[in-house]
Design a protein around this motif. Structure first.
Motif, PDB file in Angstrom:
ATOM      1  N   ASP A  11       0.705  -1.043   0.127  1.00 30.11           N
ATOM      2  CA  ASP A  11      -0.065  -0.105   0.070  1.00 30.11           C
ATOM      3  C   ASP A  11       0.752   1.187   0.055  1.00 30.11           C
ATOM      4  O   ASP A  11       0.462   2.251   0.252  1.00 30.11           O
ATOM      5  CB  ASP A  11      -0.986   0.008   1.126  1.00 30.11           C
ATOM      6  CG  ASP A  11      -2.036  -1.146   1.180  1.00 30.11           C
ATOM      7  OD1 ASP A  11      -2.360  -1.441   0.015  1.00 30.11           O
ATOM      8  OD2 ASP A  11      -2.308  -1.707   2.345  1.00 30.11           O
ATOM      9  N   SER A  13       2.816   4.405  -1.133  1.00 32.77           N
ATOM     10  CA  SER A  13       2.456   5.275  -2.284  1.00 32.77           C
ATOM     11  C   SER A  13       3.920   5.302  -3.135  1.00 32.77           C
ATOM     12  O   SER A  13       3.929   5.716  -4.341  1.00 32.77           O
ATOM     13  CB  SER A  13       2.120   6.581  -1.826  1.00 32.77           C
ATOM     14  OG  SER A  13       3.173   7.256  -1.057  1.00 32.77           O
ATOM     15  N   ARG A  16       3.519   3.364  -6.400  1.00 38.15           N
ATOM     16  CA  ARG A  16       2.630   4.124  -7.294  1.00 38.15           C
ATOM     17  C   ARG A  16       3.252   5.065  -8.235  1.00 38.15           C
ATOM     18  O   ARG A  16       2.932   5.542  -9.053  1.00 38.15           O
ATOM     19  CB  ARG A  16       1.534   4.793  -6.469  1.00 38.15           C
ATOM     20  CG  ARG A  16       0.777   3.600  -5.911  1.00 38.15           C
ATOM     21  CD  ARG A  16      -0.553   3.917  -5.689  1.00 38.15           C
ATOM     22  NE  ARG A  16      -1.031   4.278  -6.927  1.00 38.15           N
ATOM     23  CZ  ARG A  16      -2.300   4.365  -7.151  1.00 38.15           C
ATOM     24  NH1 ARG A  16      -3.337   4.028  -6.152  1.00 38.15           N
ATOM     25  NH2 ARG A  16      -2.949   4.541  -8.199  1.00 38.15           N
ATOM     26  N   GLU A  57      -5.845  -1.964 -17.643  1.00 36.47           N
ATOM     27  CA  GLU A  57      -6.515  -0.945 -16.947  1.00 36.47           C
ATOM     28  C   GLU A  57      -7.652  -0.178 -17.968  1.00 36.47           C
ATOM     29  O   GLU A  57      -8.483   0.453 -17.759  1.00 36.47           O
ATOM     30  CB  GLU A  57      -5.327   0.060 -16.744  1.00 36.47           C
ATOM     31  CG  GLU A  57      -5.867   1.246 -15.879  1.00 36.47           C
ATOM     32  CD  GLU A  57      -5.979   0.941 -14.425  1.00 36.47           C
ATOM     33  OE1 GLU A  57      -6.683   1.563 -13.873  1.00 36.47           O
ATOM     34  OE2 GLU A  57      -5.430  -0.431 -14.133  1.00 36.47           O
ATOM     35  N   TYR A  64     -16.258   1.354 -16.496  1.00 41.25           N
ATOM     36  CA  TYR A  64     -16.830   2.388 -15.673  1.00 41.25           C
ATOM     37  C   TYR A  64     -17.599   3.380 -16.816  1.00 41.25           C
ATOM     38  O   TYR A  64     -18.563   4.183 -16.560  1.00 41.25           O
ATOM     39  CB  TYR A  64     -15.559   3.415 -15.141  1.00 41.25           C
ATOM     40  CG  TYR A  64     -15.436   2.869 -13.913  1.00 41.25           C
ATOM     41  CD1 TYR A  64     -16.069   2.929 -12.830  1.00 41.25           C
ATOM     42  CD2 TYR A  64     -13.791   2.489 -13.658  1.00 41.25           C
ATOM     43  CE1 TYR A  64     -15.836   2.179 -11.553  1.00 41.25           C
ATOM     44  CE2 TYR A  64     -13.427   2.040 -12.459  1.00 41.25           C
ATOM     45  CZ  TYR A  64     -14.499   2.055 -11.293  1.00 41.25           C
ATOM     46  OH  TYR A  64     -13.943   1.520 -10.195  1.00 41.25           O
ATOM     47  N   GLU A  73     -14.496  12.200 -12.593  1.00 34.71           N
ATOM     48  CA  GLU A  73     -15.130  11.334 -11.683  1.00 34.71           C
ATOM     49  C   GLU A  73     -14.420   9.837 -12.276  1.00 34.71           C
ATOM     50  O   GLU A  73     -13.986   9.223 -11.428  1.00 34.71           O
ATOM     51  CB  GLU A  73     -16.530  11.048 -11.976  1.00 34.71           C
ATOM     52  CG  GLU A  73     -17.109   9.903 -11.040  1.00 34.71           C
ATOM     53  CD  GLU A  73     -18.588  10.058 -11.377  1.00 34.71           C
ATOM     54  OE1 GLU A  73     -19.210   8.996 -10.694  1.00 34.71           O
ATOM     55  OE2 GLU A  73     -19.273  10.702 -11.806  1.00 34.71           O
ATOM     56  N   ALA A  75     -11.305   9.667 -13.072  1.00 34.54           N
ATOM     57  CA  ALA A  75     -10.056   9.388 -12.605  1.00 34.54           C
ATOM     58  C   ALA A  75      -9.942   9.285 -11.167  1.00 34.54           C
ATOM     59  O   ALA A  75      -9.446   8.624 -10.418  1.00 34.54           O
ATOM     60  CB  ALA A  75      -9.273  10.993 -12.915  1.00 34.54           C
ATOM     61  N   ALA A  76     -11.056   9.648 -10.472  1.00 31.21           N
ATOM     62  CA  ALA A  76     -11.328   9.450  -9.017  1.00 31.21           C
ATOM     63  C   ALA A  76     -11.704   8.111  -8.759  1.00 31.21           C
ATOM     64  O   ALA A  76     -10.908   7.361  -8.002  1.00 31.21           O
ATOM     65  CB  ALA A  76     -12.332  10.590  -8.501  1.00 31.21           C
ATOM     66  N   ARG A  77     -12.317   7.401  -9.539  1.00 31.50           N
ATOM     67  CA  ARG A  77     -13.015   5.971  -9.418  1.00 31.50           C
ATOM     68  C   ARG A  77     -11.493   5.157  -9.682  1.00 31.50           C
ATOM     69  O   ARG A  77     -11.324   4.183  -8.846  1.00 31.50           O
ATOM     70  CB  ARG A  77     -13.977   5.628 -10.037  1.00 31.50           C
ATOM     71  CG  ARG A  77     -15.070   6.209  -9.744  1.00 31.50           C
ATOM     72  CD  ARG A  77     -16.120   5.613 -10.369  1.00 31.50           C
ATOM     73  NE  ARG A  77     -17.576   6.221  -9.862  1.00 31.50           N
ATOM     74  CZ  ARG A  77     -18.751   5.728 -10.252  1.00 31.50           C
ATOM     75  NH1 ARG A  77     -18.894   4.755 -10.828  1.00 31.50           N
ATOM     76  NH2 ARG A  77     -19.935   6.490  -9.794  1.00 31.50           N
ATOM     77  N   LEU A  78     -10.736   5.716 -10.587  1.00 29.65           N
ATOM     78  CA  LEU A  78      -9.459   4.728 -10.904  1.00 29.65           C
ATOM     79  C   LEU A  78      -8.419   5.048  -9.780  1.00 29.65           C
ATOM     80  O   LEU A  78      -7.265   4.172 -10.043  1.00 29.65           O
ATOM     81  CB  LEU A  78      -9.139   4.918 -12.358  1.00 29.65           C
ATOM     82  CG  LEU A  78     -10.042   4.447 -13.367  1.00 29.65           C
ATOM     83  CD1 LEU A  78      -9.633   5.209 -14.654  1.00 29.65           C
ATOM     84  CD2 LEU A  78     -10.239   3.237 -13.428  1.00 29.65           C
ATOM     85  N   ASP A  79      -8.392   6.228  -9.354  1.00 32.28           N
ATOM     86  CA  ASP A  79      -7.252   6.429  -8.235  1.00 32.28           C
ATOM     87  C   ASP A  79      -6.067   7.079  -9.103  1.00 32.28           C
ATOM     88  O   ASP A  79      -5.166   6.371  -8.596  1.00 32.28           O
ATOM     89  CB  ASP A  79      -7.220   5.662  -7.081  1.00 32.28           C
ATOM     90  CG  ASP A  79      -6.375   6.065  -5.777  1.00 32.28           C
ATOM     91  OD1 ASP A  79      -6.475   7.453  -5.656  1.00 32.28           O
ATOM     92  OD2 ASP A  79      -5.669   5.367  -5.212  1.00 32.28           O
ATOM     93  N   LEU A  80      -6.182   7.483  -9.918  1.00 37.19           N
ATOM     94  CA  LEU A  80      -5.076   8.180 -11.140  1.00 37.19           C
ATOM     95  C   LEU A  80      -5.402   9.445 -11.307  1.00 37.19           C
ATOM     96  O   LEU A  80      -6.243  10.180 -11.422  1.00 37.19           O
ATOM     97  CB  LEU A  80      -5.231   7.237 -12.515  1.00 37.19           C
ATOM     98  CG  LEU A  80      -4.927   5.524 -12.302  1.00 37.19           C
ATOM     99  CD1 LEU A  80      -5.405   5.222 -13.757  1.00 37.19           C
ATOM    100  CD2 LEU A  80      -3.635   5.381 -12.145  1.00 37.19           C
TER     101      LEU A  80
END
Length: 126
Positions: A11, A13, A16, A57, A64, A73, A75-80
């Protein structure tokens, strides 16, 4: 467990930082300027027969996009980062797998401006 595994957990960062670079094939800018934060994207259903097979990806993005979704939205859902999502959306758009719908520009009508002025004046008197 190795010392490195304890220092950089799944987890963390720091791990990432490489991922977005990998997802975009090293690109840092989208090839098109079709995508703003409020551009709505939708997956093409059924997908074109000769479209290239999407990467994992990209498949996630297409899921989505089964219903219209704004770029922000997504980008937020993908956390990218939005910039990374825009690059991947360009690839999907060029492959014919999504459609992009720019926001509709609304020009204020004179009546609306007059009403807003009256509301502002009324609030100022309170």
């Amino acid at each position: 467990m190795s010392a490195l595994a304890r220092e950089v957990g799944p987890d963390d960062s720091a791990g990432r930082l490489v991922r977005p670079f990998t997802l975009t094939g090293g690109r840092t800018r989208p090839s098109r300027s079709d995508f703003t934060l409020i551009t709505t994207v939708t997956a093409v259903d059924p997908p074109p027969e000769r479209a290239p097979r999407p990467q994992p990806e990209q498949t996630r993005i297409l899921r989505y996009c089964a219903r219209p979704i704004a770029v922000a939205e997504l980008a937020a859902r993908l956390d990218l980062p939005v910039s990374v999502v825009a690059i991947m959306l360009c690839d999907l758009l060029e492959a014919g797998l999504i459609t992009a719908h720019p926001p509709h520009l609304v020009t204020p009508r004179t009546q609306d401006l007059d009403l807003l002025q009256k509301v502002r004046d009324g609030l100022g008197r309170l």
